[in-house]
Design a protein around this motif. Sequence first.
Motif, PDB file in Angstrom:
ATOM      1  N   LYS A  96       0.958  -1.221  -0.229  1.00 38.67           N
ATOM      2  CA  LYS A  96      -0.016  -0.026  -0.022  1.00 38.67           C
ATOM      3  C   LYS A  96       0.728   1.252   0.046  1.00 38.67           C
ATOM      4  O   LYS A  96       0.378   2.342  -0.227  1.00 38.67           O
ATOM      5  N   TYR A 121       0.962   2.920  -3.324  1.00 38.37           N
ATOM      6  CA  TYR A 121       0.122   3.722  -3.753  1.00 38.37           C
ATOM      7  C   TYR A 121      -0.026   5.042  -2.927  1.00 38.37           C
ATOM      8  O   TYR A 121      -0.323   6.147  -3.625  1.00 38.37           O
ATOM      9  N   GLU A 122       0.224   5.249  -1.836  1.00 41.85           N
ATOM     10  CA  GLU A 122       0.502   6.328  -1.098  1.00 41.85           C
ATOM     11  C   GLU A 122       1.404   7.346  -1.693  1.00 41.85           C
ATOM     12  O   GLU A 122       1.286   8.488  -1.697  1.00 41.85           O
ATOM     13  N   SER A 173       0.191   8.459  -5.025  1.00 42.65           N
ATOM     14  CA  SER A 173      -0.826   9.540  -4.770  1.00 42.65           C
ATOM     15  C   SER A 173      -0.044  11.101  -4.275  1.00 42.65           C
ATOM     16  O   SER A 173      -0.591  12.144  -4.734  1.00 42.65           O
ATOM     17  N   PRO A 218      -6.133   7.716 -10.849  1.00 40.29           N
ATOM     18  CA  PRO A 218      -6.118   6.020 -10.765  1.00 40.29           C
ATOM     19  C   PRO A 218      -5.437   5.204 -11.955  1.00 40.29           C
ATOM     20  O   PRO A 218      -4.906   4.401 -11.728  1.00 40.29           O
ATOM     21  N   ARG A 249      -1.756   5.344 -11.329  1.00 41.35           N
ATOM     22  CA  ARG A 249      -1.434   4.243 -10.205  1.00 41.35           C
ATOM     23  C   ARG A 249      -1.383   2.956 -11.002  1.00 41.35           C
ATOM     24  O   ARG A 249      -0.534   1.917 -10.718  1.00 41.35           O
ATOM     25  N   VAL A 262       1.904   1.363 -10.958  1.00 42.58           N
ATOM     26  CA  VAL A 262       2.382   0.807  -9.820  1.00 42.58           C
ATOM     27  C   VAL A 262       1.756  -0.779 -10.020  1.00 42.58           C
ATOM     28  O   VAL A 262       2.536  -1.895  -9.722  1.00 42.58           O
ATOM     29  N   THR A 263       0.421  -0.525  -9.921  1.00 45.19           N
ATOM     30  CA  THR A 263      -0.347  -2.280 -10.148  1.00 45.19           C
ATOM     31  C   THR A 263       0.155  -3.067 -10.937  1.00 45.19           C
ATOM     32  O   THR A 263       0.708  -4.124 -10.625  1.00 45.19           O
TER      33      THR A 263
END
Length: 269
Positions: free
Chosen positions: A154, A157-158, A161, A167, A170, A174-175
């Motif tokens: 997580k 993601y932080e 952001s 979204p 990310r 990231v994903t």
Amino acid sequence: MLASLYLAFTNYDLFNTPQWVGLQNFERMFTQDDRYWNSVAVTVKFALVSVPLKLAVALGIALLLNKQRRGTGFYRSAFYAPSLLGASVSVALVWRSLFGSNGFVDRFLGIFGIHVGSMVDQPRYALLTVIALAVWQFGAPMVIFLAGLKQVPKELYEAASLDGAGPVRRFFAVTLPMITPVLLFNLVLEIIQAFQSFTGAFVIGSGRGGPSDSALLYTLYLYQRGFNNFEMGYASAMAWVLLIVIAVITVLLFRSSRKWVFYAGEGNR
């Protein structure tokens, strides 16, 4: 497997003693059998369309179910159910009925003035119905994607952001990189499954491979040669060619993974 390898070099009709013919089955397969090459083309088309679509749907649903919401457990089970049922003959029969003449799909399209009739009996649509059935069985890769998404830290993601990433950014920054090992795993499994698909094409095509062999998948043609024409030696040769092709594709995927699969803490391989 050794028995199958031996039979690939024989003329064997299941009833009489196998007769050694050397490379005759392979020569016939590659130079004289037009239906063989048609089954290869149909199978490649099936794999190229169904695998990306299936993985895209599986990943999309996994992203929706990754967040804890009310009823998430129920939806995960519901979306996984088709993978348990999709390979059965009964579901394939229902699928044939859905896309058949005056079936649900035909009536639904008729609302918009589109009348296609029985899709399973038309060469240009028959393979699409088999592909749709394959994509519908997205539950297994979805569960694997869910497991991969749970492993994404997580903190990444932080940090994204804080850098102002939305979204979409990310997801791609990231994903997607973090789940590439899972993507590779799913890709290999689904390609193997696509090349081995049989039940849907057999039932939807009434065992013939659809009109004009439009849905004649490789394994279905192998079955016809072995159990309809009693050419078990020829069918064994086809099976070994399929095994070699799948092995080569798998090796190429693993070799290419060094350029696009990311392992956290170890860089790219």
